[in-house]
Design a protein around this motif. Structure first.
Motif, mmCIF file in Angstrom:
data_model
loop_
_atom_site.group_PDB
_atom_site.id
_atom_site.type_symbol
_atom_site.label_atom_id
_atom_site.label_comp_id
_atom_site.label_asym_id
_atom_site.label_seq_id
_atom_site.Cartn_x
_atom_site.Cartn_y
_atom_site.Cartn_z
ATOM 1 N N ILE A 71 -42.932 -6.489 -27.066
ATOM 2 C CA ILE A 71 -41.666 -6.912 -27.662
ATOM 3 C C ILE A 71 -40.837 -7.766 -26.704
ATOM 4 C CG2 ILE A 71 -40.210 -4.860 -27.149
ATOM 5 C CD1 ILE A 71 -40.437 -6.289 -30.625
ATOM 6 N N ARG A 72 -40.862 -7.411 -25.420
ATOM 7 C CA ARG A 72 -40.205 -8.241 -24.401
ATOM 8 C C ARG A 72 -41.162 -8.430 -23.235
ATOM 9 N NH1 ARG A 72 -36.386 -5.563 -27.031
ATOM 10 N NH2 ARG A 72 -37.235 -3.642 -26.172
ATOM 11 N N PHE A 184 -37.246 -14.408 -33.299
ATOM 12 C CA PHE A 184 -37.425 -13.936 -31.920
ATOM 13 C C PHE A 184 -38.562 -12.948 -31.770
ATOM 14 C CE2 PHE A 184 -34.148 -11.449 -34.124
ATOM 15 C CZ PHE A 184 -34.718 -10.185 -34.088
ATOM 16 N N GLN A 222 -41.211 -0.572 -39.344
ATOM 17 C CA GLN A 222 -40.410 -1.669 -38.767
ATOM 18 C C GLN A 222 -39.217 -1.977 -39.657
ATOM 19 O OE1 GLN A 222 -40.779 -2.934 -35.854
ATOM 20 N NE2 GLN A 222 -42.743 -1.995 -35.383
ATOM 21 N N ASN A 274 -33.425 -2.664 -42.027
ATOM 22 C CA ASN A 274 -32.994 -4.052 -41.872
ATOM 23 C C ASN A 274 -31.892 -4.300 -42.896
ATOM 24 O OD1 ASN A 274 -32.795 -6.938 -42.208
ATOM 25 N ND2 ASN A 274 -34.607 -7.042 -40.917
ATOM 26 N N PRO A 299 -29.896 -2.430 -37.100
ATOM 27 C CA PRO A 299 -29.833 -3.544 -36.159
ATOM 28 C C PRO A 299 -29.191 -4.773 -36.789
ATOM 29 C CG PRO A 299 -32.003 -2.566 -36.112
ATOM 30 C CD PRO A 299 -31.268 -1.934 -37.267
ATOM 31 N N GLN A 301 -28.344 -7.663 -34.364
ATOM 32 C CA GLN A 301 -28.830 -8.661 -33.383
ATOM 33 C C GLN A 301 -27.772 -9.656 -32.922
ATOM 34 O OE1 GLN A 301 -31.543 -7.416 -32.646
ATOM 35 N NE2 GLN A 301 -32.757 -6.865 -34.423
ATOM 36 N N ARG A 313 -32.385 -13.974 -39.749
ATOM 37 C CA ARG A 313 -31.927 -12.696 -40.303
ATOM 38 C C ARG A 313 -31.311 -13.097 -41.647
ATOM 39 N NH1 ARG A 313 -33.709 -8.220 -37.671
ATOM 40 N NH2 ARG A 313 -31.835 -7.058 -38.165
ATOM 41 N N ASP A 339 -28.995 -2.627 -32.879
ATOM 42 C CA ASP A 339 -29.741 -3.354 -31.853
ATOM 43 C C ASP A 339 -29.048 -4.702 -31.736
ATOM 44 O OD1 ASP A 339 -31.666 -1.376 -31.819
ATOM 45 O OD2 ASP A 339 -33.254 -2.605 -32.715
ATOM 46 N N ILE A 341 -29.068 -8.577 -29.505
ATOM 47 C CA ILE A 341 -29.729 -9.462 -28.535
ATOM 48 C C ILE A 341 -28.685 -10.420 -27.963
ATOM 49 C CG2 ILE A 341 -31.456 -11.271 -28.209
ATOM 50 C CD1 ILE A 341 -33.114 -9.996 -30.424
ATOM 51 N N PHE A 370 -30.209 -5.805 -25.654
ATOM 52 C CA PHE A 370 -31.223 -6.507 -24.858
ATOM 53 C C PHE A 370 -30.802 -7.935 -24.568
ATOM 54 C CE2 PHE A 370 -32.997 -3.766 -28.133
ATOM 55 C CZ PHE A 370 -33.636 -2.815 -27.351
ATOM 56 N N ALA A 371 -31.289 -8.461 -23.426
ATOM 57 C CA ALA A 371 -31.187 -9.903 -23.178
ATOM 58 C C ALA A 371 -32.355 -10.553 -23.900
ATOM 59 C CB ALA A 371 -31.268 -10.171 -21.686
ATOM 60 N N SER A 373 -35.589 -12.375 -24.758
ATOM 61 C CA SER A 373 -36.809 -12.612 -23.981
ATOM 62 C C SER A 373 -37.729 -13.461 -24.862
ATOM 63 C CB SER A 373 -37.430 -11.249 -23.664
ATOM 64 O OG SER A 373 -38.748 -11.354 -23.230
ATOM 65 N N ARG A 375 -40.785 -14.902 -26.561
ATOM 66 C CA ARG A 375 -42.122 -14.347 -26.780
ATOM 67 C C ARG A 375 -43.073 -15.394 -27.323
ATOM 68 N NH1 ARG A 375 -42.841 -12.135 -23.661
ATOM 69 N NH2 ARG A 375 -44.413 -10.667 -24.327
HETATM 70 N N1 SAM Z 1 -37.867 -4.047 -37.047
HETATM 71 C C1 SAM Z 1 -36.599 -3.811 -36.452
HETATM 72 C C2 SAM Z 1 -35.645 -4.941 -36.861
HETATM 73 O O1 SAM Z 1 -35.970 -5.766 -37.666
HETATM 74 O O2 SAM Z 1 -34.522 -4.992 -36.404
HETATM 75 C C3 SAM Z 1 -36.767 -3.565 -34.958
HETATM 76 C C4 SAM Z 1 -37.784 -4.398 -34.228
HETATM 77 S S1 SAM Z 1 -37.991 -4.306 -32.481
HETATM 78 C C5 SAM Z 1 -39.336 -3.266 -32.293
HETATM 79 C C6 SAM Z 1 -36.664 -3.483 -31.766
HETATM 80 C C7 SAM Z 1 -35.622 -4.375 -31.182
HETATM 81 O O3 SAM Z 1 -36.097 -5.127 -30.077
HETATM 82 C C8 SAM Z 1 -35.083 -5.431 -32.132
HETATM 83 O O4 SAM Z 1 -34.222 -4.910 -33.092
HETATM 84 C C9 SAM Z 1 -34.418 -6.400 -31.196
HETATM 85 O O5 SAM Z 1 -33.082 -6.049 -30.920
HETATM 86 C C10 SAM Z 1 -35.256 -6.263 -29.921
HETATM 87 N N2 SAM Z 1 -36.097 -7.456 -29.731
HETATM 88 C C11 SAM Z 1 -37.105 -7.884 -30.503
HETATM 89 N N3 SAM Z 1 -37.595 -9.044 -30.029
HETATM 90 C C12 SAM Z 1 -36.869 -9.358 -28.936
HETATM 91 C C13 SAM Z 1 -36.869 -10.452 -28.039
HETATM 92 N N4 SAM Z 1 -37.728 -11.454 -28.181
HETATM 93 N N5 SAM Z 1 -35.976 -10.457 -27.020
HETATM 94 C C14 SAM Z 1 -35.093 -9.438 -26.874
HETATM 95 N N6 SAM Z 1 -35.042 -8.388 -27.700
HETATM 96 C C15 SAM Z 1 -35.915 -8.339 -28.727
#
Ligand code: SAM
Length: 481
Positions: A71-72, A184, A222, A274, A299, A301, A313, A339, A341, A370-371, A373, A375
């Protein structure tokens, strides 16, 4: 509190009951989200039939499996270090085999197997039932790989082993994959398209857990609100289903109701929601059944409409506020977590301020922040430059975390003086004389043990708190006991 990925359990090793007839030892480490931990229980269950007991001692292992997270970037770097360590051990113990499972499998299979040669086996999240064949391959000295993503695999017919657990709370997987295509996120690429699990197999698992003494389940996916069972297959193919299949379909709100009715004393949680898929039906169902906990992980974001759009989103800030208002009107004591970002490409100070004002409006109980990241393979990586410098990302993240801390404290203080039901999960980490459990709102509560025991529903008067824990005193059993 600040991480959706629980740092305390990262890399934890799964230990299960030993079968005397099993001769080989499996050491399995898991990283990332709860879904991965849940998958490791499925893997251990499949391998228990193939002659493997689990071990927590690396020295005893015949097979090491690492269930990975993409994920990061940081998550991938941690796993890499572990693989290098396991590979070094192989020099002294040539019979040891090492395999990579989960989200890093598809993207890094060539690198791991052919270029760096640090593993013997790579298995994607939909290929665990192929493990018996893949293990035979590596036993015969060949590398083995299966990273095929499935249209219908949900592991509904595999009974996961539940050890290493507290015996009270369990996760039950209800969907796999994701169709959201947030720009992301790697999940749709690493775990495939969204599919839902047969509701009857979910209910059977919940009934079985109740009979084994479990008292709380979290329905896992998810994007759980997007759950749709119409006889099997991908969510995106629902339109191609027969009229009969469409008419008989079960959505998330209906599934929640079925589970709540199947075990009226079992506490039910779900994660993750979501915002674009959460309907009023779900909120009404939560309000209707006392055993569905008053807690939603929702979440968002970002608080900026411009960034929400760039993230794909599929809702605006205003639509999110409307959903929050509905939740608060229908379930006034519902806890909500987020959550977030910080520093998504092109995010400017105005966007960041929008995030802070959105947080002020909602006043979340918890936050996982989170900051950004970048991918590989995601739409953001392909189309958007990672423009926000690391020090600005870091500063914005700190501001978000600081604000969340204030809100968490404010929200938790509102519980003081109230008497709330707590399900006892185990002994407090800080004191052997205290139990630890959670309220319906998912807040951790600690109180003196007295004669209560693990798995009891107890009414606790909340007297003091830190920003994450309530401290109280039990005043009797709950009527649920
Ligand atoms: N499916 C959920 C959603 O849609 O919100 C959660 C997915 S993920 C496993 C959990 C969290 O990791 C996300 O909600 C997001 O805040 C964070 N995340 C996902 N991709 C990221 C990225 N590229 N950089 C930073 N944080 C990320």
């Amino acid at each position: 509190m600040e991480k959706t990925i629980d740092e305390g359990i990262q890399g934890s090793v799964l230990s299960t009951e030993r079968k005397v007839q099993n001769q080989r030892n499996l050491y399995i480490e898991s990283y990332g989200c709860q879904m991965n931990f849940s998958d490791s229980e499925i893997v251990a269950s499949i391998l228990a039939e193939e002659g493997f007991n689990t071990t927590q001692n690396l020295e005893d292992a015949d097979l090491v499996l690492v269930n990975t997270c993409s994920i990061r970037e940081k998550a991938e770097l941690t796993v890499r270090k572990r693989l290098e360590k396991f590979n070094a051990i192989k020099k002294d113990r040539p019979h040891l085999k090492v395999g990579v499972l989960g989200c890093m499998a598809e993207r890094l299979k060539h690198q791991f197997l052919e270029e760096e040669k640090i593993v013997d086996m790579v298995v994607g999240p939909d290929a665990y039932k192929d493990l018996p064949n893949l293990i035979q391959e590596i036993d015969e000295g060949r590398n083995a790989v299966n990273v095929i993503l499935s249209k219908d695999e949900t592991y509904g017919d595999v009974a996961p082993v539940r050890l290493n657990s507290n015996g009270v709370t369990a996760f039950v997987s209800i969907t796999r994959g994701c169709d959201n295509m947030c720009t992301f996120c790697v999940v749709p690429f690493t775990r495939g398209r969204e599919r839902s699990r047969d509701p009857q197999s979910i209910i059977n698992e919940v009934n079985d857990l109740w009979n084994k003494g479990f008292r709380e389940v979290t329905l896992l996916g998810q994007n759980v609100d997007s759950y749709l069972w119409y006889g099997g297959g991908l969510k995106k193919d629902f339109g191609k289903a027969s009229e009969m299949e469409q008419a008989m379909a079960v959505n998330f709100s209906q599934l929640l109701e079925k589970v709540a009715l199947a075990q009226p004393k079992m506490r039910i949680r779900f994660s993750t929601s979501n915002p674009q898929d959460m309907t009023l039906d779900v909120i009404h169902t939560m309000a209707k059944y006392e055993n569905i906990c008053n807690y939603i992980h929702l979440p968002v974001q970002s608080g900026s409409n411009r960034i929400l759009k760039a993230m794909n989103r599929l809702h605006t800030r205003e639509e999110y506020f409307a959903l929050i208002d509905n939740i608060r009107n229908i379930i006034p004591d519902c806890a909500i977590s987020q959550d977030m970002i910080a520093g998504f490409p092109t995010e400017n100070e105005e966007d960041h301020q929008d995030t802070l004002t959105l947080m002020e409006y909602v006043k979340y109980d918890y936050g996982f922040m989170f900051a950004y990241s970048e991918r590989p393979g995601t739409l953001a990586e392909r189309k958007l430059e990672d423009t926000v410098p690391p020090e600005i990302k870091k500063r914005r993240l700190t501001e978000i975390i600081d604000l969340q801390r204030q809100h968490s404290l404010e929200r938790i203080k509102a519980n003081l003086g109230k008497t709330q039901e707590v399900l006892i999960e185990g002994v407090s980490k800080k004191s052997d004389a205290h139990w630890m459990g959670r309220t319906s709102q998912n807040t951790v509560a600690v109180f003196p043990k007295e004669d209560y025991k693990v798995g009891d529903f107890v009414m606790v008067e909340m007297q003091e708190c830190t920003s994450a824990t309530l401290l109280g005193k039990a005043v009797g059993y709950s009527h649920n006991n």
